[in-house]
Motif scaffolding. Structure first.
Motif, PDB file in Angstrom:
ATOM      1  N   PHE A  87      40.955 -18.088 -26.197  1.00  0.00           N
ATOM      2  CA  PHE A  87      40.157 -18.894 -26.002  1.00  0.00           C
ATOM      3  C   PHE A  87      40.766 -20.687 -25.405  1.00  0.00           C
ATOM      4  CE2 PHE A  87      38.989 -22.148 -28.386  1.00  0.00           C
ATOM      5  CZ  PHE A  87      37.837 -22.941 -28.386  1.00  0.00           C
ATOM      6  N   VAL A  88      42.407 -20.962 -25.986  1.00  0.00           N
ATOM      7  CA  VAL A  88      42.533 -22.384 -26.433  1.00  0.00           C
ATOM      8  C   VAL A  88      43.209 -22.661 -24.384  1.00  0.00           C
ATOM      9  CG1 VAL A  88      44.745 -23.919 -26.836  1.00  0.00           C
ATOM     10  CG2 VAL A  88      43.728 -22.484 -27.942  1.00  0.00           C
ATOM     11  N   PRO A  89      43.863 -22.094 -23.908  1.00  0.00           N
ATOM     12  CA  PRO A  89      43.746 -22.901 -22.219  1.00  0.00           C
ATOM     13  C   PRO A  89      42.240 -23.356 -21.852  1.00  0.00           C
ATOM     14  CG  PRO A  89      45.615 -20.327 -23.114  1.00  0.00           C
ATOM     15  CD  PRO A  89      44.227 -20.548 -23.817  1.00  0.00           C
ATOM     16  N   PRO A  90      41.663 -21.992 -21.428  1.00  0.00           N
ATOM     17  CA  PRO A  90      40.192 -22.510 -20.691  1.00  0.00           C
ATOM     18  C   PRO A  90      39.157 -23.947 -22.024  1.00  0.00           C
ATOM     19  CG  PRO A  90      40.962 -19.908 -21.315  1.00  0.00           C
ATOM     20  CD  PRO A  90      41.452 -20.376 -22.107  1.00  0.00           C
ATOM     21  N   ALA A  91      39.504 -23.434 -23.205  1.00  0.00           N
ATOM     22  CA  ALA A  91      39.168 -24.952 -23.929  1.00  0.00           C
ATOM     23  C   ALA A  91      39.573 -25.983 -23.716  1.00  0.00           C
ATOM     24  CB  ALA A  91      38.779 -24.573 -24.901  1.00  0.00           C
ATOM     25  N   PHE A  92      41.069 -25.427 -23.285  1.00  0.00           N
ATOM     26  CA  PHE A  92      41.445 -27.574 -23.111  1.00  0.00           C
ATOM     27  C   PHE A  92      41.808 -28.048 -21.666  1.00  0.00           C
ATOM     28  CE2 PHE A  92      45.723 -27.122 -26.095  1.00  0.00           C
ATOM     29  CZ  PHE A  92      44.753 -27.901 -26.512  1.00  0.00           C
ATOM     30  N   GLU A  93      41.085 -27.124 -20.611  1.00  0.00           N
ATOM     31  CA  GLU A  93      40.569 -26.945 -19.512  1.00  0.00           C
ATOM     32  C   GLU A  93      39.036 -27.297 -19.665  1.00  0.00           C
ATOM     33  OE1 GLU A  93      41.286 -24.753 -14.993  1.00  0.00           O
ATOM     34  OE2 GLU A  93      41.755 -24.236 -16.720  1.00  0.00           O
ATOM     35  N   ASN A  94      38.092 -26.970 -19.880  1.00  0.00           N
ATOM     36  CA  ASN A  94      36.990 -27.006 -20.288  1.00  0.00           C
ATOM     37  C   ASN A  94      36.053 -28.177 -21.391  1.00  0.00           C
ATOM     38  OD1 ASN A  94      36.379 -25.688 -17.429  1.00  0.00           O
ATOM     39  ND2 ASN A  94      37.163 -23.495 -19.180  1.00  0.00           N
ATOM     40  N   ILE A  95      36.366 -28.216 -22.236  1.00  0.00           N
ATOM     41  CA  ILE A  95      36.209 -29.441 -23.522  1.00  0.00           C
ATOM     42  C   ILE A  95      37.357 -30.103 -23.583  1.00  0.00           C
ATOM     43  CG2 ILE A  95      34.211 -27.092 -24.230  1.00  0.00           C
ATOM     44  CD1 ILE A  95      35.778 -26.568 -26.965  1.00  0.00           C
ATOM     45  N   LYS A  96      38.120 -30.106 -23.410  1.00  0.00           N
ATOM     46  CA  LYS A  96      39.833 -31.267 -23.736  1.00  0.00           C
ATOM     47  C   LYS A  96      39.082 -32.047 -25.482  1.00  0.00           C
ATOM     48  CE  LYS A  96      38.203 -32.547 -19.064  1.00  0.00           C
ATOM     49  NZ  LYS A  96      37.068 -31.168 -18.292  1.00  0.00           N
ATOM     50  N   TRP A  97      39.157 -33.051 -25.494  1.00  0.00           N
ATOM     51  CA  TRP A  97      39.287 -33.432 -26.804  1.00  0.00           C
ATOM     52  C   TRP A  97      38.437 -32.156 -28.051  1.00  0.00           C
ATOM     53  CZ3 TRP A  97      35.522 -35.396 -29.325  1.00  0.00           C
ATOM     54  CH2 TRP A  97      34.592 -35.954 -28.453  1.00  0.00           C
ATOM     55  N   LYS A  98      37.717 -31.969 -28.070  1.00  0.00           N
ATOM     56  CA  LYS A  98      36.523 -31.715 -28.536  1.00  0.00           C
ATOM     57  C   LYS A  98      37.270 -30.282 -28.873  1.00  0.00           C
ATOM     58  CE  LYS A  98      32.242 -33.171 -25.492  1.00  0.00           C
ATOM     59  NZ  LYS A  98      33.099 -33.495 -24.673  1.00  0.00           N
ATOM     60  N   THR A  99      38.035 -29.690 -28.220  1.00  0.00           N
ATOM     61  CA  THR A  99      38.479 -27.842 -29.064  1.00  0.00           C
ATOM     62  C   THR A  99      39.243 -28.785 -31.056  1.00  0.00           C
ATOM     63  OG1 THR A  99      39.837 -27.757 -26.778  1.00  0.00           O
ATOM     64  CG2 THR A  99      40.755 -26.794 -28.671  1.00  0.00           C
ATOM     65  N   TYR A 100      39.905 -29.797 -30.543  1.00  0.00           N
ATOM     66  CA  TYR A 100      39.865 -30.726 -31.981  1.00  0.00           C
ATOM     67  C   TYR A 100      38.715 -30.302 -33.192  1.00  0.00           C
ATOM     68  CZ  TYR A 100      44.743 -31.885 -30.050  1.00  0.00           C
ATOM     69  OH  TYR A 100      46.239 -31.211 -29.955  1.00  0.00           O
ATOM     70  N   ILE A 101      37.455 -30.773 -32.233  1.00  0.00           N
ATOM     71  CA  ILE A 101      36.655 -31.202 -33.544  1.00  0.00           C
ATOM     72  C   ILE A 101      36.621 -29.853 -34.066  1.00  0.00           C
ATOM     73  CG2 ILE A 101      33.745 -31.732 -33.465  1.00  0.00           C
ATOM     74  CD1 ILE A 101      35.181 -33.821 -33.622  1.00  0.00           C
ATOM     75  N   LEU A 102      35.956 -28.684 -32.932  1.00  0.00           N
ATOM     76  CA  LEU A 102      35.937 -27.316 -33.164  1.00  0.00           C
ATOM     77  C   LEU A 102      36.965 -27.209 -34.436  1.00  0.00           C
ATOM     78  CD1 LEU A 102      34.366 -24.848 -32.872  1.00  0.00           C
ATOM     79  CD2 LEU A 102      36.289 -24.016 -31.338  1.00  0.00           C
ATOM     80  N   PHE A 103      37.636 -27.024 -34.421  1.00  0.00           N
ATOM     81  CA  PHE A 103      38.753 -26.305 -35.339  1.00  0.00           C
ATOM     82  C   PHE A 103      38.933 -27.404 -36.985  1.00  0.00           C
ATOM     83  CE2 PHE A 103      41.165 -25.025 -31.393  1.00  0.00           C
ATOM     84  CZ  PHE A 103      41.276 -22.566 -32.111  1.00  0.00           C
ATOM     85  N   GLY A 104      38.557 -28.750 -36.633  1.00  0.00           N
ATOM     86  CA  GLY A 104      38.012 -29.772 -38.005  1.00  0.00           C
ATOM     87  C   GLY A 104      36.653 -29.075 -38.798  1.00  0.00           C
ATOM     88  N   VAL A 105      36.035 -28.630 -38.048  1.00  0.00           N
ATOM     89  CA  VAL A 105      34.758 -28.225 -38.818  1.00  0.00           C
ATOM     90  C   VAL A 105      35.391 -26.708 -39.322  1.00  0.00           C
ATOM     91  CG1 VAL A 105      32.406 -27.100 -38.526  1.00  0.00           C
ATOM     92  CG2 VAL A 105      33.019 -29.384 -37.009  1.00  0.00           C
ATOM     93  N   PHE A 106      35.865 -25.954 -38.749  1.00  0.00           N
ATOM     94  CA  PHE A 106      36.351 -24.601 -39.387  1.00  0.00           C
ATOM     95  C   PHE A 106      37.154 -24.962 -40.410  1.00  0.00           C
ATOM     96  CE2 PHE A 106      36.731 -22.660 -34.726  1.00  0.00           C
ATOM     97  CZ  PHE A 106      35.237 -22.262 -35.168  1.00  0.00           C
ATOM     98  N   CYS A 107      38.016 -26.614 -40.465  1.00  0.00           N
ATOM     99  CA  CYS A 107      38.628 -26.886 -42.066  1.00  0.00           C
ATOM    100  C   CYS A 107      37.824 -26.984 -43.225  1.00  0.00           C
ATOM    101  CB  CYS A 107      39.517 -27.884 -41.872  1.00  0.00           C
ATOM    102  SG  CYS A 107      41.387 -27.236 -40.701  1.00  0.00           S
ATOM    103  N   ILE A 108      37.170 -27.486 -42.954  1.00  0.00           N
ATOM    104  CA  ILE A 108      35.434 -28.199 -43.446  1.00  0.00           C
ATOM    105  C   ILE A 108      34.623 -26.249 -44.407  1.00  0.00           C
ATOM    106  CG2 ILE A 108      33.329 -28.694 -43.878  1.00  0.00           C
ATOM    107  CD1 ILE A 108      33.717 -31.131 -41.353  1.00  0.00           C
ATOM    108  N   ALA A 109      34.236 -25.527 -43.222  1.00  0.00           N
ATOM    109  CA  ALA A 109      33.991 -24.499 -43.671  1.00  0.00           C
ATOM    110  C   ALA A 109      34.986 -23.805 -45.233  1.00  0.00           C
ATOM    111  CB  ALA A 109      33.567 -24.220 -42.500  1.00  0.00           C
ATOM    112  N   MET A 110      35.865 -23.458 -44.303  1.00  0.00           N
ATOM    113  CA  MET A 110      37.197 -23.365 -45.461  1.00  0.00           C
ATOM    114  C   MET A 110      37.506 -23.669 -46.008  1.00  0.00           C
ATOM    115  SD  MET A 110      40.610 -23.102 -43.275  1.00  0.00           S
ATOM    116  CE  MET A 110      40.312 -23.150 -41.703  1.00  0.00           C
TER     117      MET A 110
END
Length: 534
Positions: A435-458
């Motif tokens: 997922f990560v290579p296409p994510a960097f290519e398509n949603i760019k910096w929002k990739t970091y937002i996604l993982f940050g939300v996961f950290c809140i959930a965990m």
């Protein structure tokens, strides 16, 4: 002659973890190199004559193929370890790794490379699942966290060593730049195979197979330091004996056992420990750190050297966990780690969104995944937050994700339960690697937002559902999950558990077991009462 020093046993066994580390950094250092990108190139050359390499989806598949094999290997390991033992399962994994290294280093095309990485993954799945089980079943409770967590330290060393080997080979012209490091990965597996030969088998596995004399001999060797009358040996042997006699009344376990009402809670905890460790976003910082730093305008040797600094941080910052995780406990360590990683992920997202801009068509330096760019002080802040993220993961989720699952389960299902938990790690490793290579290519910096939300959930999940297991005998954890004072099938409320809880009742049960283990004929009601309560 068998080796009895628990530190030496752990030092050899955790080489199995180091194999995964070797794979991570070999891909990280190699995928940005010209020889790799040109040999496995799929598209037309860039305007400057450079090779773009495999497209982002294919590169994600190449990277994720190892994790796909690891998922399968982890599930298979549950059967292998129950039949052949923990020690032989790890040795089989070492042989499989050598076969995979031959295929990968001799790769003629992308398909052969993927097949070789899948074979390598089978080994990593077996070893990553069974090394923690093997060590946890040999180690005394006060050292268990430190020794099992050493697997994560071995991973960090594997990452660091292999990165610098790959960096050195990057100066070689031609395909040897990636074939040599991929071939050298076989060396630690050879050391692991021969190093495991003089090590003892797990005493709990021996007991499960009714090999009681061998079980006692291993306990005397490892825990008693040769003294058969050691109190620690007697306590451990009595607990194992009583517990096995109770489990003998149950049918052989299958994976379906883990989904039954009395087991589903701890099954979900073990599985999510491994899932969350992947969803922290550490994959972004390990496999694809060169993409991140390319976006921050690092090039050439500066790119690789700057990337390697995070691997040094990873090694150094794992040490505090090895020294103090048994004192800190599992819960506080996981909670603090989730909070800190969330902070740095959101910081990176904010910096890139505020100060960055879209990269030219084709990405920075012709790398499509580097689809966003940032410069000046902002780029330094991105690099700093990346380093701080690694420094937060290394002493928290890194080691504890391996320490925690083997502590959750009773003996008869531990092998399969940890295999299932580890398979979840590799399933999500596969998904994120893809997922990560296409994510960097398509949603760019929002990739970091996604993982940050996961950290809140965990963070929320750990607080409400993950009990403390540090400092407890493996058999003693059973009491915590079946405590009659807690909700049905849940036991004690997670936030009310603490490190090394101890009760007078526990001492009473231990004394009963010691007495009954020395008796020539033990009354059946004593076995049943003691075993059920322990």
């Amino acid at each position: 002659m068998a080796v009895g020093n628990i530190y030496l046993i752990a030092a050899i066994a955790i080489i199995g973890g180091g194999l995964f580390g070797f794979d991570i950094s070999s891909m990280s250092a190699i995928i940005s190199g010209t020889p790799y990108r040109c040999y496995f190139n799929q598209g037309s050359l860039n305007p400057d004559g450079s090779c773009p390499g495999p497209n982002s989806s294919v590169q994600g598949g190449i990277t994720a193929s190892m994790a796909g094999g690891s998922w399968l290997g982890a599930l298979i390991s549950g059967f292998v370890t129950d039949i052949l033992g923990r020690k032989k399962a790890i040795m089989i994994g070492a042989v499989i790794w050598c076969v995979g290294c031959i295929l990968v280093s001799a790769s003629q095309d992308i398909a052969m490379l993927i097949v070789g990485r899948i074979v390598n993954g089978l080994c990593v799945g077996i070893c990553s699942a069974q090394v923690p089980v093997y060590i946890s079943e040999l180690a005394p409770p006060r050292l268990r966290g430190r020794l099992v967590g050493a697997q994560q330290w071995a991973i960090t060393w594997g990452i660091l060593i292999m990165f610098y080997i790959s960096y050195g080979c990057s100066f070689i012209h031609g395909t040897a730049a990636f074939r040599v490091p991929w071939g050298l990965q076989a060396i630690p597996a050879i050391i692991l195979f021969f190093g495991m030969m003089p090590l003892p088998e797990s005493p709990r596995w021996l007991a499960r197979k009714d090999r009681w004399e061998e079980c006692k001999d291993v306990l005397v060797l490892v825990l008693g330091k040769g003294d058969p009358h050691s109190k620690l040996v007697e306590d451990e042997f009595a607990e194992i004996q009583a517990y096995c006699e109770f489990e003998r009344r149950n049918a052989d376990v299958t994976y379906l056992e883990l989904l039954k009402p009395h087991m589903i809670n701890r099954t979900h905890i073990g599985v999510f420990t491994q899932i969350w460790s992947q969803l922290t976003g550490m994959n972004v910082m390990m496999y694809y750190i060169t993409y991140v730093f390319t976006m921050a305008e690092l090039k050439g040797n500066n790119l690789l050297v700057s990337s390697s600094i995070q691997y040094v941080i990873n090694v150094c910052m794992t040490i505090p966990a090895l020294l103090w995780v048994d004192r800190w406990g599992r819960r506080p360590t996981l909670l603090v780690g989730a909070a800190l990683m969330m902070t740095w992920l959101f910081a990176n997202a904010g910096i890139l969104a505020t100060y960055g801009s879209p990269a030219p068509k084709g990405g920075v330096d012709g790398i499509p995944e580097a689809s966003w760019q940032v410069s000046g002080s902002a780029s330094k802040a991105v690099i700093a937050c990346s380093y701080l993220f690694v420094a937060s993961f290394a002493p928290t989720w890194g080691p504890v994700s391996w320490i925690y699952p083997p502590e959750l389960y009773p003996l008869r299902i531990r092998g399969k339960a940890v295999a299932l938990s580890t398979s979840a790690n590799w399933a999500f490793n596969f998904a994120l690697g893809y997922f990560v290579p296409p994510a960097f290519e398509n949603i760019k910096w929002k990739t970091y937002i996604l993982f940050g939300v996961f950290c809140i959930a965990m963070f929320i999940h750990v607080f409400f559902m993950f009990p403390e297991t540090a400092g407890k005998h493996l058999e003693e954890v059973e009491d915590m999950f079946t405590d009659p004072s807690g909700p049905k099938h849940i036991g004690k409320l997670a936030w009310k558990t603490h490190v090394g809880e101890h009760s007078a009742r526990k001492e009473e049960l231990l004394e009963k077991m010691r007495q009954s283990s020395h008796a020539e004929e033990r009354p059946e009601h004593v076995d049943q009462t003691v075993a059920k309560e322990v």
